[in-house]
Enzyme design. Structure first.
Site, PDB file in Angstrom:
ATOM      1  N   ARG A  89      -9.118   4.403  14.361  1.00  0.00           N
ATOM      2  CA  ARG A  89     -10.443   3.954  13.951  1.00  0.00           C
ATOM      3  C   ARG A  89     -11.225   3.351  15.113  1.00  0.00           C
ATOM      4  NH1 ARG A  89      -9.162   3.255   8.305  1.00  0.00           N
ATOM      5  NH2 ARG A  89     -10.960   2.671   7.048  1.00  0.00           N
ATOM      6  N   ARG A 128     -14.980   4.053  -7.426  1.00  0.00           N
ATOM      7  CA  ARG A 128     -13.643   4.581  -7.104  1.00  0.00           C
ATOM      8  C   ARG A 128     -12.546   3.739  -7.768  1.00  0.00           C
ATOM      9  NH1 ARG A 128     -11.917   5.491  -1.008  1.00  0.00           N
ATOM     10  NH2 ARG A 128     -12.339   3.273  -0.729  1.00  0.00           N
ATOM     11  N   ARG A 159      -9.690  -1.283  -5.955  1.00  0.00           N
ATOM     12  CA  ARG A 159      -9.297  -1.995  -4.740  1.00  0.00           C
ATOM     13  C   ARG A 159     -10.136  -3.251  -4.552  1.00  0.00           C
ATOM     14  NH1 ARG A 159      -9.260   2.572  -0.134  1.00  0.00           N
ATOM     15  NH2 ARG A 159     -10.203   0.813   0.960  1.00  0.00           N
ATOM     16  N   ARG A 170     -17.788  -2.643   5.735  1.00  0.00           N
ATOM     17  CA  ARG A 170     -16.938  -1.540   6.204  1.00  0.00           C
ATOM     18  C   ARG A 170     -17.778  -0.426   6.829  1.00  0.00           C
ATOM     19  NH1 ARG A 170     -14.204  -0.748   0.727  1.00  0.00           N
ATOM     20  NH2 ARG A 170     -13.362   1.197   1.567  1.00  0.00           N
TER      21      ARG A 170
HETATM   22  P1  ADP Z   1     -11.577   3.331   3.681  1.00  0.00           P
HETATM   23  O1  ADP Z   1     -11.453   4.546   4.545  1.00  0.00           O
HETATM   24  O2  ADP Z   1     -12.038   3.648   2.304  1.00  0.00           O
HETATM   25  O3  ADP Z   1     -12.350   2.219   4.297  1.00  0.00           O
HETATM   26  P2  ADP Z   1      -8.753   2.590   4.123  1.00  0.00           P
HETATM   27  O4  ADP Z   1      -7.826   2.570   2.987  1.00  0.00           O
HETATM   28  O5  ADP Z   1      -8.537   3.633   5.167  1.00  0.00           O
HETATM   29  O6  ADP Z   1     -10.165   2.709   3.429  1.00  0.00           O
HETATM   30  O7  ADP Z   1      -8.777   1.147   4.874  1.00  0.00           O
HETATM   31  C1  ADP Z   1      -8.985  -0.044   4.173  1.00  0.00           C
HETATM   32  C2  ADP Z   1      -9.025  -1.217   5.136  1.00  0.00           C
HETATM   33  O8  ADP Z   1      -7.764  -1.319   5.841  1.00  0.00           O
HETATM   34  C3  ADP Z   1     -10.072  -1.133   6.246  1.00  0.00           C
HETATM   35  O9  ADP Z   1     -11.323  -1.620   5.836  1.00  0.00           O
HETATM   36  C4  ADP Z   1      -9.422  -2.013   7.348  1.00  0.00           C
HETATM   37  O10 ADP Z   1      -9.587  -3.393   7.080  1.00  0.00           O
HETATM   38  C5  ADP Z   1      -7.953  -1.694   7.210  1.00  0.00           C
HETATM   39  N1  ADP Z   1      -7.552  -0.564   8.086  1.00  0.00           N
HETATM   40  C6  ADP Z   1      -7.072   0.642   7.680  1.00  0.00           C
HETATM   41  N2  ADP Z   1      -6.813   1.432   8.738  1.00  0.00           N
HETATM   42  C7  ADP Z   1      -7.138   0.719   9.849  1.00  0.00           C
HETATM   43  C8  ADP Z   1      -7.121   0.975  11.255  1.00  0.00           C
HETATM   44  N3  ADP Z   1      -6.707   2.168  11.742  1.00  0.00           N
HETATM   45  N4  ADP Z   1      -7.541   0.002  12.093  1.00  0.00           N
HETATM   46  C9  ADP Z   1      -7.952  -1.175  11.645  1.00  0.00           C
HETATM   47  N5  ADP Z   1      -8.012  -1.499  10.339  1.00  0.00           N
HETATM   48  C10 ADP Z   1      -7.610  -0.567   9.436  1.00  0.00           C
END
Ligand code: ADP
Ligand code: ZN
Length: 215
Positions: A89, A128, A159, A170
Site C-alpha cells: 500500500r 458492505r 466492519r 481511508r
Molecule cells: P480496504 O481495502 O477496504 O480499505 P483492507 O481490509 O485491505 O480494507 O484494510 C483495512 C485496514 O487495515 C486499512 O485501512 C489499514 O488500516 C490496514 N491495512 C491493511 N493492509 C495494510 C497495509 N498493506 N499497510 C498498512 N495498513 C494496512
C-alpha cells in the site's frame, strides 16, 4: 504466478480476490484479513493495529511487511503462488515485497488495478457486510441485510472501519500513499487496469482475460 490487486477501499478487491484464488489455486494473502484476525484474537499486534485501522490510517510499514514476509516464507506460497490483496500500500512496502520475493527466487507477474469512480465508494463501503467465518463479502443493496452467511452459516457483520467518517480517512490515505503505486508499477511494466464500475461478473471477466495473458 504471483498477482497483486490494487485499488481504493471499496473497489471490489476482496470480492474479486475470492474468485481469482478459486480459479487459479493461489494463496490469498489479504493484510486486512490478517490484521482483523489479530484484532479479533486480541494479540499485542492486533491491539496496536486497531488504533490505526479505526482511524482509517495505514498500519506502520514494518508491521505489515513482517506479516507478509512470514506468510510468503511458508511452502504453500511458493508452490501455489500468491494473490496479494491490500498489500503493498506504500512505496516502501512495494520495495520490501520486491526484495522479499527475489530472496526466494520469485517475482510479481502482474499488478491489476481496479478503478472505480470516487463518488460510488462511500455508498459501496457503508452498505458492505462480511462473514466472520469464511470472509465472504455481501452488500445490503444487492444481497439484503443478512444475519447469517449463505456459504457457511457464519455471522455476517459490519466492519468497525466501514463507517462514513473512517471511509473518508481511508480514501485520503489511498490518495496520499497507495495511488503512488500506479505509476510505480507502470514504470516496472507490470500494470494492468480494469474498470471496476461494472458488475462484479464483468469485472472478473476483464481480470481473467488479463491473467490468461500473463500466466
Ligand atoms: P480496504 O481495502 O477496504 O480499505 P483492507 O481490509 O485491505 O480494507 O484494510 C483495512 C485496514 O487495515 C486499512 O485501512 C489499514 O488500516 C490496514 N491495512 C491493511 N493492509 C495494510 C497495509 N498493506 N499497510 C498498512 N495498513 C494496512
Ligand atoms: Zn461465511
Amino acid at each position: 504466478m504471483n498477482i497483486m490487486l490494487l485499488g481504493a477501499p471499496g473497489a471490489g478487491k476482496g470480492t474479486q480476490a475470492s474468485r481469482i484464488v478459486e480459479d487459479h489455486g493461489l494463496v490469498h494473502l489479504s493484510t486486512g484479513d490478517i490484521l482483523r484476525k489479530a484484532v479479533a484474537d486480541g494479540t499485542p499486534l492486533g491491539v496496536e493495529a486497531k488504533r490505526y485501522m479505526d482511524a482509517g490510517a495505514l498500519v506502520p510499514d514494518e508491521v505489515v511487511i513482517g506479516l507478509v514476509k512470514e506468510r510468503i516464507s511458508q511452502p504453500d506460497a511458493r508452490e501455489k503462488g500468491v494473490l496479494f490483496d491490500g498489500f503493498p500500500r506504500t512505496i516502501p512496502q512495494a520495495e520490501a515485497l520486491g526484495a522479499a520475493l527475489a530472496d526466494i527466487g520469485m517475482a510479481l507477474d502482474a499488478v491489476v488495478s481496479i478503478e472505480v469512480d470516487p463518488q460510488a465508494i462511500v455508498t459501496r463501503i457503508t452498505s458492505r457486510r462480511q462473514c466472520r467465518g469464511c470472509g465472504k463479502i455481501f452488500n445490503v443493496a444487492t444481497d439484503g441485510d443478512l444475519d447469517t452467511c449463505t456459504e457457511c452459516g457464519g455471522e455476517v457483520y459490519q466492519r468497525d472501519d466501514d463507517t462514513e467518517e473512517t471511509v473518508r480517512a481511508r480514501l485520503d490515505a489511498y490518495e496520499a500513499q497507495t495511488s503512488k503505486l500506479i505509476p510505480y508499477y507502470r514504470e516496472h511494466g507490470m500494470l494492468y487496469t480494469v474498470d471496476g464500475n461494472q458488475r462484479p461478473d464483468d469485472v472478473y471477466a476483464a481480470i481473467r482475460a488479463i491473467l490468461n495473458g500473463v500466466g
